[in-house]
Every structure is written in structure tokens, then in C-alpha cells.
Design an enzyme around this catalytic site. Structure first.
Site, short mmCIF file in Angstrom:
data_model
loop_
_atom_site.label_atom_id
_atom_site.label_comp_id
_atom_site.label_asym_id
_atom_site.label_seq_id
_atom_site.Cartn_x
_atom_site.Cartn_y
_atom_site.Cartn_z
N HIS B 49 1.00 6.82 -19.86
CA HIS B 49 1.85 6.74 -20.78
C HIS B 49 1.94 8.14 -21.66
CE1 HIS B 49 2.58 2.28 -20.57
NE2 HIS B 49 1.47 2.20 -20.51
N CYS B 400 -3.32 0.20 11.21
CA CYS B 400 -2.24 -0.40 10.27
C CYS B 400 -1.02 0.44 10.47
CB CYS B 400 -2.76 -0.05 8.74
SG CYS B 400 -0.88 -0.56 7.84
N CYS B 437 3.97 -6.03 6.59
CA CYS B 437 3.39 -7.06 7.48
C CYS B 437 2.28 -7.89 6.58
CB CYS B 437 3.01 -6.72 8.94
SG CYS B 437 1.34 -6.24 8.90
N CYS B 442 -3.10 -5.98 11.27
CA CYS B 442 -4.10 -5.11 11.22
C CYS B 442 -5.18 -5.89 10.46
CB CYS B 442 -4.03 -3.86 10.22
SG CYS B 442 -3.43 -4.24 8.59
#
Lengths: 119, 484, 422
Positions: B49, B400, B437, B442
Site C-alpha cells: 500500500h 507442470c 489444470c 502435475c
């Protein structure tokens, strides 16, 4: 005794009822079915239902720990539990060829348990 | 006997640990879960912020602006993804303008640089997907986005590189005073320490009450979020806020440093620190509120939703300092928003308190502010890829598919200091399973790699905490083997 | 740069069939790229029977079906690489690949066949409120664990979605000693084959709840229970219809999506309805020389149809390499209309059709007793009466090339009423 079945012969999936009827040519009255093949299916389902069984067995020395197996033909439906018990205690050794017989003549049905891949 | 024990491995505890590792002190960080960054740190808005929200004169106001300014250096040193994408607060009607101007004024008092009030049209020019109702906006160039868990994990890793010790799965169940400090009774072995730093987040009131009379209460406030596929990652480029309400900063829409889009949170007080479930009503309210800022977010591209709990104190401000009736026991509690932003500044402040208490320990001559670089294989040029694969063939195996993560990166994430020991831990560090997915492909491979690298059976690999068992057994186990 | 006549991306049933057919059609320098450790794709974990009835006229399991193709491929001497990931496919028909063995490489092909298959939809999962505990698996991930690794994913199971993989897994888990409590399907009909509903669920007394969905998942660490509820016509849960199950596992079988990340890298145009590439009569995509087949084009319900479609793609890829394809603008475009959700292929160059064109399509909803009609303007090109149509079963219509000669413009496929018979 009346039984309700769903026909699996074609995608129609007819819902039918079957009951013994000594006056019918095949000894059964089938209602709700739209074809002859469906009627035969329904009668077989109540007289001698059979299934092909697929599973895996333990394998030693292979790249994977389980070998897929199947029955070479359909076996009586009520034998599935017993057949699984036999499959579950089976262990085979690498190498195995697709189609290799692992258990012969299951329950005197002339159906064998065979490897469904080479591993 | 440790000089310092830090209770809680969130971003606050980890950054304090790293700051302390600059000195010759014996520090232990303990965490009740099986991984660090596993509470509020893993489930929040991931925003740095600018600092116009907090009331001037509060700890929130002070540490927000100081913390924000430290981000470039901290994230640079630790190679943590951080981006100053700038933020905008939207006013949707004339009636909200006084609040918007108030924010701008507060921001100037807090010392927030570069604030700018812009017209609705200008806001839409910079962010074409904003609603036509936006009449004016406050633009803050120093607002940023970060990966909070990457920051916590990197800080812990760097602290361990520099000599800190860490103990996971270690929950404090009681604290006893001993002549020169405290004895922490834990679910593991007892720990003795001269100084104790309470960074227990949602549980910090409970920890405080183990050594002192109750002084504050933490009310967990749940916030629910949607995460979108990268296809929506450019829907906005700034972090888009609405005018704050007494309940918080409201629902934001923001890109994430990983290229996804984040929408949330709502705010709902919940019973206890376990209530991290999402609700149909909560998610619907987030969606409705966000549509006010931008009506055309494609919810068909949502890849997951999650809920996080803010550690909201009943005092209204951060609680930071030594507890009067418990010398050497330091509370760092109630660190709700803008806690992530404030964290690097809080870490420096607390370290100063500790140094004073310990009589100014010498600097750690071996301290290095950087950690061993992470390999982001998919970002490497072709020749570098080949070189890495030649050095370690595991970089040639992509596990992956959605995020292009290699086996080499997963193995590295497991074996680093403060490394992953669970599927969620791998996911948090590398993002397999965070793509489209969601781990369908994976997942099984990650379990296999974890089992191999940690030398445990696959059935002992867990998703997260010890009870989060993934696999319940092996097939065919009930029967004795008969060799065919 | 290594060059090939044809590079096939994916060594599953589609890639294998395409490569074999391409070889038989005269292409000799073919390479199959497979990311997994073995060929066969998802078939290797589909150990149930029901494959091959059309292609081999016998009932095989997935691994058997795959092995027959792998043997044929080996006998033809087709080159393949395992553990090899394709990172990018470009419209100049080059591909970037990596592997542990060879590192990073760029290969050039005269034609590319995309055969990446599909992945499981997880969207059904994300809209389920609740916690994110262990024990929520896609049916396919569970299938891999149970069938290939010999690992059980749970003991008490609820399945969301009645797709075939979910039904098959309900039976598999039961046979391996788990208790499958229920299958919930949000639609009023099942997307799975009737045969699977009977033999996987009813054989084992597993109830199927149509028009039901999961409304919450409970459990902080591992799934401890789920609640299902009936949904209204807008698919919203109806209060008061909730059924709670104590369970440790939730399997999701909520659909498949063509996996087209690589197609996107090549700039291939995709059909938003199928999720796969727009293809012509040769199964060639919008990028010349790049073909696609199998589940990457449209999710099939039978592997036999994948094989047929892939043979077509493989044969045409070889024809392209051998200069036997006439390039140019399409004569016809196909369009789905009234009751038909999509049609594949999307465009047709009549000159390249060898004998007949096979139009493949799915309907939008279940229908009984309709005509499936192919029209050119108001002219009926082909009309077939169908007693039963369901979105779960792909339909196809073969149209002889003579019927298309000279036509241009649009071919629409739609359903029409059967006039009431006395």
C-alpha cells in the site's frame, strides 16, 4: 418376480421390465423395450448376467508397481467378488507380455486372467 | 538457550528473523504448521500500500510509509517478485468525493509521495475497463504488488543461510518464566530463550496471555477472493480500490505479480482462526462489489477462489513492543492491513528493540543479504536452458505443463533452506498446480518427487498440515501375495 | 536445424494413428514427440474395457488399444522421442523442444500434426464453496494413482459429474475396497454412456443424483464431508434438498477441454465452442501445414473416432508433403444451427475430398425422434432420422463428394421435426 432394467445395447437406454412368463416363447415377458436385441439383453441380464472384469495386479521388477489385467471374456457377474480376491493376491514378475495368461480357466468358465499390456 | 525465539513463521516473523541474522545472536523461528507463510501470509491481497489509509500518528501510518519505501531493496536483495504498478481509489458519486479528498489529505500527512487526484475520464483513459460511473480517482504511484509468501519464504531462507534456526510443526502450548528468560512448552521439545517475539498472527492474543494479563483480542476477519487465469491478467494494470468503509478497504481488483488477476476481499468476522472456508454468499458479494469498479471482468476465467483471515486487533492499531509485565517478551500483534507493506519496517524496528535488550550484539560478519538465485527455467534463453539441462538433466523434464516448471526446480525448492516439505509448499514456491489444470497433471508427479527427495513413501506425502493425507494406502494391500 | 517431413506433437492414440497413417501414405521422415515417459497417452491409465469395438471389432482395454498402435508404429520404424516437451510451435512449422537427453532444440517440419489431447476441466471445483482440503481429485488424477501407481486416493468417495471417467472410477474404487456413496450430476441427464451408468453404478448400488450439485466441502486438512443439493432449472441449489455425506474423498468428473496452449503459440484460430482449432476437410488448421486431430480438436467419446479422425489428419499431412493437396480458399463453410452445438470440420475445399467427407457434430440437448439435416441454403444435402440424440454422443454424417460438387457458401447442420405419423 418382476425386475426393472435399463437396456445398454444402444444409446436409447430403454427402461424396461422383465418377468417370468411360461407362456412367452423365451419364458420371459419384456415390456418397454423397442428391439429384439434389447429383449435378448434383458433375458440374459436376469438369467445369466456376465461381465468382463478389469483390474491390476502387483508386479515386481517393472517400471510401474501395477500391471493392468482383464478377464479374456465375460465371467458370471456373481463371481466378480471372488475373482477380485484372486486378483488381489496375485503377484507377477517382470517381464510380462500383453495377452500373457496369468490365471487359467477361472471358475471353470474357460475364461483366463490375462495381462492387458506388456510391462 | 537461544537469545531469541520467534513464534510464528509468517511474513512478519520471517522478516524479523532475517533482520536479526545481521547480528551475532542465536535465533530460532518456530512455526506450528508444516510450512512457513501458511496463515494470513499465504491468503491476502498481496498489495504494497502507498499509505494514505492509516490515520496519521498511528503505528499503521508510520510503518506503512516506511515499509513501502523499503520494498525495492528488500525484494531486490531476496529476488522476490515486486512491482510498483500504482494504485487508484475510485469515487463513484459526488457523495464519495469528501472521503476521496480526505484520503488524499491523509496521504500527504503520512508522507505518501506523488499522490494525484484525476478525473473519471482520465482514470478510464489509464484503465479502460473501469466503470463509467467513476467520477474521480486518487492515483498513488508508489502502490505496488508483491508475492507475500515468496517474500516470507525468501526471508526465512536468507535468515537460515545467515545462521538462524527453524523448527516447523512446533506449536507453543505454554510459556514458563525462567531466571534469564522463558521456557516455551511446545508440541516438540521445550525451548529456552532469553527473548521471545510473539508474531503468532491470528493466535497472538493467546500467546500473549500465556505470559501476561490479557491486553488485546484478535478477531479473525475473513476475506474471500477470486483468482483468474492469466488470460485476464491485463484486465487492469493498477490496483483498483474503492473508497474505504469502516469495514476495511473494500473490494479491490488487481493484477498479481505472477500475471493473474485477483478480485476480493469481502470482510466478515468469524469465530476462530480455522475458518478459512469460502462461502457461496461471500464470493457472490465479492463479485457484486467488484462489478462496481469494473463491470466486465470475465468470471468464466476464474481458476480458483480462496479465503484468508486478517488478524484484526480490538485496539485499532498494530501492537508492537515489549510487554511491561513480561520483560524480554515482545508482542508484534494485530498486524492486519497494511501489515504486509509495513513488515520490512516493523522488522527493523523490532530488531532495534532486541539489540537494545541484548546490549548491542556485534554484527554478523558472515551476513549476506542475498540468497542463492532461483532458477526460473522457463524465462531462460535457449542456450542457457541447454546449459542447465547439461549440468542437471532434471531441468529437461517439465512437470507442470501449465506453468512450465521443471523437475530440477522442484528438487531445488525442496532442498533449499526453508524448503518445501508438502505439495502446497512446492506449489507456493514454484506454482505447479496453480495454473489452469490446478494440479490435475502435475499433482501425481509432485507427490512422487517429494517422496523420493524426502525419502518417504508416497503415502506419507501430505498436502499441507500433518492430517492432510493425500493417499490413504496402496491397492491390493489387504491380501497376501501369491507369486504367479 | 534437424528437419523432418512430419512432426507429430503427442504420442497418444491421436498422434500414433496420425503418424502411422502418414507413413502408410508415403511420408517417411516422421517424428513423434511425447512428453510422458511412454507412448499411449491417457490410454495407459484407462485399464477398463470398451475400446476398439469399431476399429478392431473386439473389446480391448486402453493399454491394449495403445499397444497395438505402438507395435505397428515400431514395425514401420517411425522415430519417436519420450520425455520431450514441446515448448512452442510456430507458424513457419518450427518447434522448440526440450528434454533431459538432448537439451533445448529447434526442429523444422514440412507439416506438423497437433495431437496434444485434452485436460480435465476443474471449473466445476472452483465454484464449490468451502475449504481446500486434501482428498479432492480430478477423476483422471485419481485414475492414474490407482491404476498405474497402485495407490488409493480415499476410502469413502463422492463423485461430482457423471462423465465416463467419473463413472469408471466409481467402479474402480469400489472394486479396490472403497465405498462410493453417490454420484451427483448438475444436468438433468448424464454425459456418460448408459452402459457405464448400468455397469459402473447400478451393478454396485451406487446412486446417481441427476440435477444435483455439491454445495459445500467440509474438512480443514482432509475432506470430512460434502453436501449435495438438487438444483433448479437455472442450476441453483434448492434449499431443503441437501443430503450430507461423511466422506474423505471427492472426485471431479466435470468435463474435458482440448489442450491448445501450443496451438495458441502458433497463432492458430480456435473455435470457442469446441475449444479446439478451426479445421478444414483435411484436418488442417488455419495455419497452412499445421494439422490437428483427436481430442485437441474436439473431445471425443470413443477412442475409435479419435483414431479415424487422426488417420485422416495423418494421411492429409503426407499428401501435403507429397504435393497432393490443392491449396486455396474453401468452397464451403459449415455452420451449426437449431439443436446442433458445433460441426467439425469448419471449412471444406471440395477438390481435396477423396471420396466422402465425414461431418462430426454434437447436439445441444437430449432429443428424441428428430431429423439430423445437412442443408445448402434451403436444399437438403443429407437427412437422417435419429430416434435418440444426446450431447454425450457424437454424431457423424458421411456425405459423398458428388453431392457437394459445385456448391459454395454455407453448409448448415440442424435438427428438424419429424412430421407426426398417424
Amino acid at each position: 418376480m418382476k425386475r426393472d432394467l435399463i437396456c445398454i445395447v444402444c444409446p436409447m437406454g430403454c427402461r424396461c421390465s422383465i418377468e417370468e412368463d411360461t407362456s412367452a416363447p423365451k419364458g420371459y415377458k419384456v415390456t418397454g423395450i423397442t428391439c429384439k436385441r434389447g429383449e435378448d439383453y434383458a433375458i440374459k441380464e436376469v438369467t445369466e448376467p456376465t461381465r468382463m472384469l478389469t483390474s491390476t495386479v502387483r508386479i515386481e521388477g517393472a517400471r510401474l508397481p501395477r500391471l493392468p489385467v482383464r478377464t479374456s471374456g465375460a465371467i458370471p457377474k456373481e463371481r466378480i467378488g471372488e475373482c477380485m480376491a484372486l486378483i488381489n493376491q496375485l503377484q507377477v514378475r517382470h517381464p510380462v507380455a500383453m495377452g500373457q495368461v496369468l490365471l487359467k480357466n477361472l471358475f471353470d468358465t474357460n475364461v483366463n486372467l490375462i495381462a492387458s499390456r506388456s510391462l | 538457550m537461544f537469545d531469541i525465539t520467534i513464534i510464528g513463521g509468517g511474513v512478519i516473523g520471517c522478516l524479523i528473523g532475517r533482520e536479526l541474522s545481521r547480528y551475532r545472536v542465536k535465533t530460532l523461528l518456530i512455526e506450528k504448521d508444516s510450512d512457513i507463510a501458511n496463515g494470513t501470509t499465504k491468503a491476502n491481497s498481496a498489495i504494497v500500500h502507498a499509505g494514505f489509509d492509516a490515520k496519521p500518528g498511528t503505528l499503521k501510518g508510520k510503518f506503512n510509509v516506511e515499509g513501502n519505501a523499503l520494498y525495492d531493496r528488500v525484494c531486490g536483495e531476496l529476488s522476490v517478485p515486486f512491482k510498483r504498478n500504482g494504485s487508484m481509489v475510485l469515487a463513484f458519486s459526488e457523495s464519495e468525493l469528501p472521503e476521496l479528498y480526505n484520503l488524499e489529505k491523509r496521504g500527504r500527512q503520512n508522507g505518501v509521495p506523488g499522490l494525484e487526484l484525476i478525473s473519471g475520464d482520465e482514470a478510464r483513459r489509464r484503465e479502460p475497463h473501469l466503470a463509467k460511473e467513476v467520477v474521480e480517482a486518487l492515483y498513488a504511484p508508489t502502490g505496488g504488488i508483491v508475492s507475500p509468501w515468496d517474500l516470507a519464504i525468501a526471508a526465512a531462507e536468507n535468515a537460515i543461510d545467515n545462521g538462524m534456526e527453524m523448527s516447523l510443526d512446533t506449536e507453543v502450548t505454554g510459556i514458563e518464566r525462567i531466571p534469564d528468560g522463558y521456557r516455551l512448552i511446545t508440541t516438540g521439545t521445550a525451548i529456552e530463550s532469553r527473548i521471545v517475539i510473539n508474531c503468532a498472527g491470528l493466535h497472538s492474543d493467546r500467546i500473549h496471555n500465556m505470559v501476561a494479563t490479557p491486553a488485546f483480542k484478535i478477531i479473525p476477519r475473513r476475506g474471500e477472493y477470486f483468482v483468474f487465469d492469466r488470460s485476464e491478467g491485463n484486465h487492469v494494470s493498477h490496483t483498483i480500490f474503492q473508497c474505504p468503509t469502516p469495514n476495511g478497504k473494500g473490494v479491490l481488483i488487481s493484477p498479481s505479480v505472477h500475471g493473474n488477476l485477483l478480485v476480493g476481499p469481502n470482510a466478515e468476522a468469524v469465530q476462530d482462526a480455522e475458518h478459512t472456508e469460502t462461502t457461496a454468499a461471500g464470493l457472490a458479494s465479492v463479485r457484486e462489489a467488484a462489478s462496481k469498479s469494473s463491470p466486465d471482468v470475465a468470471y468464466s476465467a476464474v481458476i480458483t477462489s480462496f479465503a484468508g483471515l486478517r488478524a484484526t486487533p480490538d485496539t485499532g492499531d498494530f501492537i508492537i513492543g515489549e510487554v511491561k509485565e513480561a520483560p524480554g517478551f515482545i508482542d508484534v500483534a494485530g498486524i492486519e492491513s497494511p501489515g504486509l507493506t509495513a513488515a520490512p519496517a516493523i522488522a527493523i524496528h523490532v530488531t532495534e528493540l532486541v539489540r537494545e535488550r541484548l546490549g548491542n550484539p556485534a554484527a554478523n560478519p558472515e551476513f549476506t543479504p542475498t540468497r542463492r538465485p532461483m532458477v526460473h527455467f522457463s524465462h531462460l534463453p535457449a542456450e542457457a536452458k541447454s546449459a542447465w539441462i547439461q549440468k542437471d538433466p532434471r531441468f529437461g523434464r517439465i512437470v507442470c505443463r501449465c506453468e512450465s516448471i521443471t523437475e530440477g526446480e522442484i528438487v531445488d525448492a525442496i532442498h533449499r533452506n526453508a524448503g518445501a516439505r508438502t505439495v502446497d509448499g512446492v506449489k507456493r514456491r514454484l506454482r505447479p498446480g496453480m495454473g489452469r489444470c490446478q494440479g490435475g497433471f502435475c499433482g501425481p508427479r509432485v507427490v512422487e518427487i517429494l517422496a523420493r527427495e524426502l525419502n518417504i513413501p508416497m503415502t506419507e506425502v501430505r498436502k499441507d498440515r500433518p492430517a492432510s493425507v493425500l493417499l490413504t494406502g496402496v491397492t491390493k494391500s489387504a491380501s497376501e501375495a501369491v507369486i504367479a | 536445424m534437424n528437419t523432418y517431413e512430419i512432426i507429430v506433437v503427442g504420442g497418444g492414440p491421436a498422434g500414433l494413428a496420425a503418424a502411422i497413417e502418414a507413413h502408410k501414405s508415403g511420408a517417411k521422415n516422421i517424428l513423434i514427440l511425447e512428453r510422458d515417459r511412454e507412448l499411449g497417452g491417457i490410454l495407459q491409465q484407462c485399464i477398463h474395457n470398451g475400446f476398439g469395438l469399431h476399429i478392431f471389432k473386439e473389446e480391448l482395454t486402453g493399454p491394449e488399444y495403445a499397444e497395438r498402435f505402438i507395435r505397428e508404429m515400431d514395425a514401420l520404424g517411425i522415430e519417436y522421442r519420450l520425455d520431450t516437451m514441446v515448448l512452442e510451435v510456430r507458424n513457419d512449422r518450427t518447434v522448440d523442444i526440450i528434454s533431459s537427453k538432448h537439451g533445448f532444440e529447434t526442429l523444422q517440419a514440412k507439416a506438423i500434426v497437433l495431437a496434444m489431447g485434452c485436460r480435465e476441466r476443474t471449473r466445476g471445483a472452483i465454484n464449490i464453496p468451502g475449504t481446500r482440503p486434501a482428498g479432492v481429485y480430478s477423476a483422471g488424477a485419481a485414475q492414474r494413482f490407482v491404476n498405474m501407481e497402485g495407490l488409493m486416493v480415499g476410502k469413502r468417495v463422492v463423485v461430482l459429474g457423471s462423465g465416463d471417467i467419473g463413472l469408471i472410477m466409481a467402479r474402480r474404487m469400489t472394486l479396490e475396497g472403497a465405498k462410493v456413496l453417490a454420484v451427483a450430476e448438475i444436468l438433468p441427464y448424464s454425459g456418460g454412456l448408459t452402459r457405464n451408468i448400468v455397469q459402473c453404478l447400478y451393478d454396485y448400488d451406487i446412486p446417481l443424483y441427476l440435477s444435483h450439485t455439491i454445495t459445500s466441502i467440509e474438512g480443514r486438512d482432509r475432506v470430512e464431508g460434502v453436501t449435495i443439493a438438487q438444483v433448479d432449472t437455472k442450476r441453483q441449489p434448492i434449499p431443503g434438498t441437501e443430503i450430507h455425506y461423511d466422506c474423505d474423498t471427492l472426485l471431479l468428473s466435470v468435463g474435458l477441454i482440448p489442450e491448445n496452449e501450443l496451438s495458441k503459440t502458433a497463432g492458430i484460430q480456435l473455435d470457442p465452442v469446441t475449444g479446439g482449432p478451426v479445421v478444414n476437410e483435411c484436418m488442417e488448421t488455419s495455419v497452412p501445414g499445421i494439422f490437428a486431430c483427436g481430442n485437441v480438436v474436439q473431445v471425443h467419446d470413443l477412442v475409435d473416432w479419435v483414431t479415424e479422425e487422426s488417420r485422416k489428419a495423418g494421411r492429409n499431412a503426407a499428401r501435403l508433403v507429397l504435393g497432393q493437396i490443392t491449396e486455396g480458399e474453401p468452397d464451403l463453410r459449415t455452420r451449426a444451427n437449431h439443436g446442433v452445438r458445433y460441426v467439425v470440420p469448419h471449412t471444406i475445399r471440395i477438390e481435396n475430398i477423396e471420396k466422402e467427407i465425414d461431418l462430426m457434430m454434437r447436439v445441444t440437448d437430449p432429443f428424441k425422434n428428430k431429423y439430423l439435416v445437412v442443408k445448402h441454403g434451403e436444399d437438403v444435402v443429407k437427412k437422417v432420422r435419429k430416434a435418440h440424440l444426446t450431447p454425450g454422443e457424437m454424431e457423424s454424417m458421411k456425405i459423398p463428394v458428388e453431392k457437394l460438387r459445385g456448391l459454395t457458401g454455407e453448409l448448415t447442420v440442424c435438427l428438424e421435426e419429424v412430421a407426426h405419423e398417424a
